[in-house]
Design a protein around this motif. Structure first.
Motif, PDB file in Angstrom:
ATOM      1  N   ALA A 175      32.169  36.688  37.655  1.00  0.00           N
ATOM      2  CA  ALA A 175      32.685  38.050  37.818  1.00  0.00           C
ATOM      3  C   ALA A 175      33.504  38.175  39.095  1.00  0.00           C
ATOM      4  CB  ALA A 175      31.534  39.047  37.822  1.00  0.00           C
ATOM      5  N   ALA A 176      33.011  37.564  40.189  1.00  0.00           N
ATOM      6  CA  ALA A 176      33.749  37.618  41.455  1.00  0.00           C
ATOM      7  C   ALA A 176      35.083  36.906  41.324  1.00  0.00           C
ATOM      8  CB  ALA A 176      32.920  36.995  42.571  1.00  0.00           C
ATOM      9  N   GLY A 177      35.088  35.765  40.634  1.00  0.00           N
ATOM     10  CA  GLY A 177      36.325  35.036  40.433  1.00  0.00           C
ATOM     11  C   GLY A 177      37.318  35.809  39.580  1.00  0.00           C
ATOM     12  N   MET A 178      36.834  36.478  38.547  1.00  0.00           N
ATOM     13  CA  MET A 178      37.727  37.270  37.700  1.00  0.00           C
ATOM     14  C   MET A 178      38.326  38.428  38.481  1.00  0.00           C
ATOM     15  SD  MET A 178      39.285  37.732  34.887  1.00  0.00           S
ATOM     16  CE  MET A 178      38.501  36.641  33.680  1.00  0.00           C
ATOM     17  N   ARG A 179      37.530  39.047  39.343  1.00  0.00           N
ATOM     18  CA  ARG A 179      38.059  40.146  40.156  1.00  0.00           C
ATOM     19  C   ARG A 179      39.189  39.653  41.060  1.00  0.00           C
ATOM     20  NH1 ARG A 179      36.245  41.064  44.963  1.00  0.00           N
ATOM     21  NH2 ARG A 179      34.175  40.234  44.532  1.00  0.00           N
ATOM     22  N   THR A 180      38.961  38.524  41.726  1.00  0.00           N
ATOM     23  CA  THR A 180      39.987  37.974  42.616  1.00  0.00           C
ATOM     24  C   THR A 180      41.199  37.511  41.826  1.00  0.00           C
ATOM     25  OG1 THR A 180      38.293  37.280  44.178  1.00  0.00           O
ATOM     26  CG2 THR A 180      40.440  36.218  44.364  1.00  0.00           C
ATOM     27  N   ARG A 181      40.948  36.907  40.690  1.00  0.00           N
ATOM     28  CA  ARG A 181      42.055  36.441  39.842  1.00  0.00           C
ATOM     29  C   ARG A 181      42.965  37.602  39.448  1.00  0.00           C
ATOM     30  NH1 ARG A 181      41.002  33.158  34.134  1.00  0.00           N
ATOM     31  NH2 ARG A 181      43.180  32.594  33.682  1.00  0.00           N
ATOM     32  N   ARG A 182      42.370  38.741  39.120  1.00  0.00           N
ATOM     33  CA  ARG A 182      43.164  39.920  38.766  1.00  0.00           C
ATOM     34  C   ARG A 182      43.897  40.484  39.971  1.00  0.00           C
ATOM     35  NH1 ARG A 182      42.631  42.072  33.853  1.00  0.00           N
ATOM     36  NH2 ARG A 182      40.977  41.295  32.476  1.00  0.00           N
ATOM     37  N   GLU A 183      43.252  40.485  41.139  1.00  0.00           N
ATOM     38  CA  GLU A 183      43.892  41.010  42.335  1.00  0.00           C
ATOM     39  C   GLU A 183      45.100  40.168  42.731  1.00  0.00           C
ATOM     40  OE1 GLU A 183      39.681  42.732  44.203  1.00  0.00           O
ATOM     41  OE2 GLU A 183      40.739  41.052  45.167  1.00  0.00           O
ATOM     42  N   VAL A 184      45.006  38.852  42.552  1.00  0.00           N
ATOM     43  CA  VAL A 184      46.086  37.956  42.976  1.00  0.00           C
ATOM     44  C   VAL A 184      47.177  37.836  41.926  1.00  0.00           C
ATOM     45  CG1 VAL A 184      46.640  35.566  43.614  1.00  0.00           C
ATOM     46  CG2 VAL A 184      44.570  36.655  44.519  1.00  0.00           C
ATOM     47  N   HIS A 190      48.996  39.543  33.627  1.00  0.00           N
ATOM     48  CA  HIS A 190      48.923  38.081  33.457  1.00  0.00           C
ATOM     49  C   HIS A 190      47.534  37.654  32.990  1.00  0.00           C
ATOM     50  CE1 HIS A 190      49.621  33.800  34.300  1.00  0.00           C
ATOM     51  NE2 HIS A 190      48.363  33.817  34.715  1.00  0.00           N
ATOM     52  N   VAL A 191      46.492  38.193  33.641  1.00  0.00           N
ATOM     53  CA  VAL A 191      45.132  37.782  33.289  1.00  0.00           C
ATOM     54  C   VAL A 191      44.778  38.255  31.883  1.00  0.00           C
ATOM     55  CG1 VAL A 191      42.696  37.975  33.907  1.00  0.00           C
ATOM     56  CG2 VAL A 191      44.423  37.741  35.702  1.00  0.00           C
ATOM     57  N   ASP A 192      45.215  39.453  31.519  1.00  0.00           N
ATOM     58  CA  ASP A 192      44.945  39.941  30.163  1.00  0.00           C
ATOM     59  C   ASP A 192      45.568  39.023  29.117  1.00  0.00           C
ATOM     60  OD1 ASP A 192      43.485  42.071  31.083  1.00  0.00           O
ATOM     61  OD2 ASP A 192      45.123  43.517  30.944  1.00  0.00           O
ATOM     62  N   ARG A 193      46.785  38.534  29.400  1.00  0.00           N
ATOM     63  CA  ARG A 193      47.413  37.599  28.448  1.00  0.00           C
ATOM     64  C   ARG A 193      46.621  36.302  28.352  1.00  0.00           C
ATOM     65  NH1 ARG A 193      52.183  39.510  30.971  1.00  0.00           N
ATOM     66  NH2 ARG A 193      52.245  37.675  32.331  1.00  0.00           N
ATOM     67  N   ALA A 194      46.151  35.804  29.500  1.00  0.00           N
ATOM     68  CA  ALA A 194      45.367  34.567  29.493  1.00  0.00           C
ATOM     69  C   ALA A 194      44.057  34.749  28.744  1.00  0.00           C
ATOM     70  CB  ALA A 194      45.107  34.117  30.927  1.00  0.00           C
ATOM     71  N   VAL A 195      43.407  35.887  28.965  1.00  0.00           N
ATOM     72  CA  VAL A 195      42.137  36.155  28.282  1.00  0.00           C
ATOM     73  C   VAL A 195      42.358  36.281  26.770  1.00  0.00           C
ATOM     74  CG1 VAL A 195      40.284  37.851  27.994  1.00  0.00           C
ATOM     75  CG2 VAL A 195      41.048  37.210  30.291  1.00  0.00           C
ATOM     76  N   ALA A 196      43.434  36.975  26.383  1.00  0.00           N
ATOM     77  CA  ALA A 196      43.720  37.158  24.956  1.00  0.00           C
ATOM     78  C   ALA A 196      44.019  35.839  24.264  1.00  0.00           C
ATOM     79  CB  ALA A 196      44.900  38.123  24.785  1.00  0.00           C
ATOM     80  N   ALA A 197      44.574  34.883  25.018  1.00  0.00           N
ATOM     81  CA  ALA A 197      44.937  33.591  24.427  1.00  0.00           C
ATOM     82  C   ALA A 197      43.787  32.594  24.432  1.00  0.00           C
ATOM     83  CB  ALA A 197      46.133  32.998  25.172  1.00  0.00           C
ATOM     84  N   THR A 198      42.651  32.981  25.021  1.00  0.00           N
ATOM     85  CA  THR A 198      41.517  32.072  25.111  1.00  0.00           C
ATOM     86  C   THR A 198      40.915  31.814  23.730  1.00  0.00           C
ATOM     87  OG1 THR A 198      40.991  32.838  27.348  1.00  0.00           O
ATOM     88  CG2 THR A 198      39.233  31.728  26.137  1.00  0.00           C
ATOM     89  N   THR A 199      40.620  30.568  23.460  1.00  0.00           N
ATOM     90  CA  THR A 199      39.979  30.173  22.206  1.00  0.00           C
ATOM     91  C   THR A 199      38.646  29.501  22.518  1.00  0.00           C
ATOM     92  OG1 THR A 199      40.982  27.961  22.181  1.00  0.00           O
ATOM     93  CG2 THR A 199      42.274  29.774  21.216  1.00  0.00           C
ATOM     94  N   ASP A 200      37.900  29.187  21.482  1.00  0.00           N
ATOM     95  CA  ASP A 200      36.649  28.462  21.688  1.00  0.00           C
ATOM     96  C   ASP A 200      36.907  27.126  22.384  1.00  0.00           C
ATOM     97  OD1 ASP A 200      35.165  30.471  20.555  1.00  0.00           O
ATOM     98  OD2 ASP A 200      35.137  29.563  18.549  1.00  0.00           O
ATOM     99  N   PHE A 201      38.069  26.541  22.113  1.00  0.00           N
ATOM    100  CA  PHE A 201      38.411  25.238  22.689  1.00  0.00           C
ATOM    101  C   PHE A 201      38.707  25.351  24.188  1.00  0.00           C
ATOM    102  CE2 PHE A 201      41.501  21.809  23.591  1.00  0.00           C
ATOM    103  CZ  PHE A 201      40.719  20.716  23.273  1.00  0.00           C
ATOM    104  N   THR A 202      39.321  26.468  24.617  1.00  0.00           N
ATOM    105  CA  THR A 202      39.739  26.604  26.018  1.00  0.00           C
ATOM    106  C   THR A 202      38.804  27.475  26.861  1.00  0.00           C
ATOM    107  OG1 THR A 202      41.131  28.545  25.536  1.00  0.00           O
ATOM    108  CG2 THR A 202      42.151  26.354  25.351  1.00  0.00           C
ATOM    109  N   ARG A 203      37.809  28.119  26.224  1.00  0.00           N
ATOM    110  CA  ARG A 203      36.975  29.086  26.951  1.00  0.00           C
ATOM    111  C   ARG A 203      36.250  28.456  28.134  1.00  0.00           C
ATOM    112  NH1 ARG A 203      35.203  31.248  23.036  1.00  0.00           N
ATOM    113  NH2 ARG A 203      36.463  33.166  23.144  1.00  0.00           N
ATOM    114  N   ASP A 204      35.684  27.279  27.960  1.00  0.00           N
ATOM    115  CA  ASP A 204      34.947  26.637  29.052  1.00  0.00           C
ATOM    116  C   ASP A 204      35.876  26.329  30.227  1.00  0.00           C
ATOM    117  OD1 ASP A 204      32.626  26.789  27.616  1.00  0.00           O
ATOM    118  OD2 ASP A 204      32.634  24.699  26.972  1.00  0.00           O
TER     119      ASP A 204
END
Length: 245
Positions: A124-133, A138-152
Motif C-alpha cells: 500500500a505504501a509503495g502504491m501511494r508513492t508510485r501514484r505520487e511520483v 499512468h498507474v491506472d493504465r498499468a493496473v488495468a493492464a495487469t494480468t494473472d501473468f504479470t500481477r506478481d
C-alpha cells in the motif's frame, strides 16, 4: 524566496507585500528558532488523528519530510497537493481546504479519537508513492493492464522499488529522480526514460535541471546515449505542453 514558497506560475506577490510590515529581526529570530526545533523523535507520542498536507513541489519541506511525519505519527494520513509549493494553502486553497474539511468531518471533538488504523503495509505504501511520483493516470493504465501473468511482477516493483527504495529517507525525491534518469540513460531504457521525465517534473525538477542531468550523462554514459535521451525528453516535454493546452 518566492521560488521556495510558490511554484513558478503562481504570483503570490501580496504575501510578500505583507512581509514588509513584519519586523525583520523578529522574523529572523523565528526562522532561527524553527531551524533548531526538532521533535522528530517524539512524533510517536501524538495521539490526535493527524493529517499531513504537503505541496508536491515544496523545496523547503520536501515530500520526504512529510513522509517522515506521516510514517511516524500513529495513524497519520498524508495528502500531497499537486502544483503547489511550500505555501500550498495559499497557492491551492480549494484543495487544502477540502483535505482539511474531509479530515475533520471524520472525527468529532466531543468523542475520543477512533483507534488508529493498522500500519500501512509495504504494498500500500509503495502504491501511494508510485501514484505520487508517476501520477494516477499512468498507474491506472498499468493496473488495468495487469494480468494473472504479470500481477506478481507488478506487486514486486510496487512493494520493493516504490516502497523499500523510493520511501527511504536517505535521499529526497528530486535526487532520486536525477539518479533514475542517469541510470535509464546508461542502460538505454528509453521507454522508461520518458515515464521518468514526467516523474522528475512531478518531483520538483525543472526542465533546465533535467537538461543538466542529460548533459552530465553525455560525459559519463556516452554522447550517443545522451543524444537518444535528449530526443526522448524533448518529445515527452512537447507532449506535456500539448496536454496543457
Amino acid at each position: 524566496m518566492k521560488a521556495r514558497w510558490f511554484t513558478p506560475d503562481f504570483d503570490g506577490q501580496w504575501v510578500f507585500d505583507q512581509l514588509v510590515e513584519v519586523d525583520a529581526k523578529s522574523y529572523a529570530a523565528c526562522c532561527e528558532a524553527i531551524a533548531a526545533f526538532d521533535l522528530t523523535r517524539r512524533l510517536g507520542e501524538i495521539t490526535a488523528p493527524t493529517l499531513v498536507i504537503a505541496g508536491a513541489q515544496d523545496p523547503a519541506t520536501p515530500l520526504d519530510q512529510a513522509l517522515t511525519l506521516a510514517n511516524n505519527i500513529p495513524g497519520a494520513f498524508l495528502t500531497v497537493v499537486p502544483r503547489a509549493s511550500h505555501l500550498a494553502n495559499v497557492e491551492r486553497p480549494e484543495a487544502v481546504t477540502a483535505a482539511i474539511v474531509g479530515h475533520l468531518s471524520g472525527a468529532s471533538l466531543d468523542e475520543p479519537p477512533p483507534p488508529s488504523p493498522p500500519a500501512e503495509d509495504g504494498l500500500a505504501a509503495g502504491m501511494r508513492t508510485r501514484r505520487e511520483v508517476l501520477g494516477d493516470a499512468h498507474v491506472d493504465r498499468a493496473v488495468a493492464a495487469t494480468t494473472d501473468f504479470t500481477r506478481d511482477f507488478q506487486e514486486l516493483i510496487t512493494r520493493y522499488a516504490w516502497n523499500e527504495i523510493w520511501n527511504r529517507p536517505g535521499l529526497d525525491r528530486r535526487t532520486r529522480s536525477c539518479v533514475t534518469l542517469t541510470a535509464l540513460v546508461a542502460r538505454g531504457q528509453l521507454e522508461e526514460l520518458a515515464m521518468h521525465v514526467r516523474a522528475a517534473l512531478r518531483n520538483g525538477l525543472t526542465r533546465d535541471e533535467i537538461k543538466e542531468v542529460l548533459l552530465q550523462t553525455a560525459v559519463y554514459c556516452g554522447v550517443p546515449a545522451a543524444n537518444a535521451a535528449f530526443a526522448v525528453a524533448r518529445r515527452t516535454l512537447a507532449e506535456i505542453d500539448a496536454e496543457g493546452r
